[in-house]
Write an enzyme that holds these catalytic residues in place. Structure first.
Site, PDB file in Angstrom:
ATOM      1  N   SER A  96       0.833  -1.204   0.000  1.00  0.00           N
ATOM      2  CA  SER A  96       0.000   0.000   0.000  1.00  0.00           C
ATOM      3  C   SER A  96       0.868   1.254   0.000  1.00  0.00           C
ATOM      4  O   SER A  96       2.009   1.252   0.460  1.00  0.00           O
ATOM      5  CB  SER A  96      -0.905   0.031   1.238  1.00  0.00           C
ATOM      6  OG  SER A  96      -1.760  -1.085   1.263  1.00  0.00           O
TER       7      SER A  96
HETATM    8  N1  SAH Z   1      -1.086  -4.673   4.058  1.00  0.00           N
HETATM    9  C1  SAH Z   1      -0.369  -4.992   2.837  1.00  0.00           C
HETATM   10  C2  SAH Z   1      -1.213  -4.674   1.611  1.00  0.00           C
HETATM   11  C3  SAH Z   1      -1.161  -5.794   0.638  1.00  0.00           C
HETATM   12  S1  SAH Z   1      -2.334  -5.706  -0.686  1.00  0.00           S
HETATM   13  C4  SAH Z   1       0.982  -4.309   2.795  1.00  0.00           C
HETATM   14  O1  SAH Z   1       1.245  -3.456   3.664  1.00  0.00           O
HETATM   15  O2  SAH Z   1       1.793  -4.642   1.938  1.00  0.00           O
HETATM   16  C5  SAH Z   1      -3.660  -6.691  -0.044  1.00  0.00           C
HETATM   17  C6  SAH Z   1      -3.343  -8.109   0.330  1.00  0.00           C
HETATM   18  O3  SAH Z   1      -4.588  -8.734   0.685  1.00  0.00           O
HETATM   19  C7  SAH Z   1      -2.745  -8.957  -0.786  1.00  0.00           C
HETATM   20  O4  SAH Z   1      -1.538  -9.497  -0.336  1.00  0.00           O
HETATM   21  C8  SAH Z   1      -3.796 -10.042  -1.016  1.00  0.00           C
HETATM   22  O5  SAH Z   1      -3.248 -11.308  -1.364  1.00  0.00           O
HETATM   23  C9  SAH Z   1      -4.511 -10.090   0.322  1.00  0.00           C
HETATM   24  N2  SAH Z   1      -5.852 -10.669   0.280  1.00  0.00           N
HETATM   25  C10 SAH Z   1      -6.788 -10.559  -0.696  1.00  0.00           C
HETATM   26  N3  SAH Z   1      -7.909 -11.234  -0.352  1.00  0.00           N
HETATM   27  C11 SAH Z   1      -7.668 -11.801   0.870  1.00  0.00           C
HETATM   28  C12 SAH Z   1      -8.433 -12.627   1.760  1.00  0.00           C
HETATM   29  N4  SAH Z   1      -9.672 -13.030   1.454  1.00  0.00           N
HETATM   30  N5  SAH Z   1      -7.863 -12.993   2.935  1.00  0.00           N
HETATM   31  C13 SAH Z   1      -6.602 -12.611   3.269  1.00  0.00           C
HETATM   32  N6  SAH Z   1      -5.842 -11.838   2.469  1.00  0.00           N
HETATM   33  C14 SAH Z   1      -6.358 -11.430   1.290  1.00  0.00           C
END
Ligand code: SAH
Length: 214
Positions: A65
């Protein structure tokens, strides 16, 4: 090799100034961002850009993010030391690291096994110790550790998963970007067993929260 130089620190100080200019005021959030080497969460080809206020690709088609978004969501949570926080979407682990440095006990769920494994190795190498990283489906929350002081969802959710509401303490906050194409940052505050107060904070962009696709 995990190195962190004075050049990196200088770039982080600049990033923190930018975040202040964009309206982030929570000192604990700003100090966490000042202290976390974001470049170590990115592939080396992105290292030079790590302190731009932008999202970047990580593994498995996901993104880390944007720092402003991480700061904004973290600020909404009004984290107190020892707060028990559930994060949905561990991804690179950067948001998780910010919450850990703010003194929270963090539980974080990721549904991409590649990211789960990578981040599980990276965070301890950096000396960052979440309570638990979980490989699983965030739509279900984490019943065994509930209730939580806060729950933060870091992927765009088409609707509010009911289990997440059920796993909040009274007085607890759920911060979740809601919508398909773009998302409205939404916060629910639990008033009592059955009532939640809803606040909305404008538009953001996230990768989707995926269902039933393990
Ligand atoms: N907090 C992270 C943001 C990553 S983007 C950071 O600081 O880098 C969002 C993430 O949510 C992705 O890695 C994706 O694989 C995950 N995601 C999507 N759907 C999900 C679900 N149902 N349960 C858990 N994680 C999920």
């Amino acid at each position: 090799m995990l190195k962190d130089t004075s050049k990196h620190q200088g770039l982080r100080n600049k990033l923190v100034t930018q975040l202040e200019e964009k309206g982030i005021t929570d000192k604990n959030v700003l100090e966490a961002i000042r202290n976390i080497p974001r470049h170590q969460f990115l592939e080396s080809s992105f290292e030079d850009f790590a302190y731009q206020d932008k999202a970047f690709p990580i593994a498995a088609g996901q993104t880390i993010s944007q720092p402003y978004t991480v700061a904004f969501q973290s600020q909404l949570l009004e984290v107190k030391k020892g707060d028990k926080i559930l994060e949905i979407g561990t991804g690179s682990g950067y948001q998780c690291a910010v919450l850990c440095l703010m003194g929270a006990q963090v539980f974080s769920i990721e549904r991409q096994n590649e990211l789960f494994k990578k981040t599980s190795l990276l965070l301890p190498k950096m000396g960052i110790r979440p309570k638990k990283l979980i490989f699983g489906d965030g739509y279900k929350g984490l019943e065994t550790e509930a209730p939580f002081d806060s729950i933060i969802v870091t992927a765009g959710a088409p609707f509010i998963p009911q289990p997440l509401m059920a796993q909040l303490k009274i007085g607890g906050k759920l911060v979740i970007p809601l919508g398909e194409e773009h998302q409205i940052m939404t916060m629910l505050v639990r008033k009592n067993e059955t009532q939640f107060e809803k606040h909305e904070y404008g538009e953001f962009r996230f990768v989707p929260l995926l269902e039933n696709k393990n």
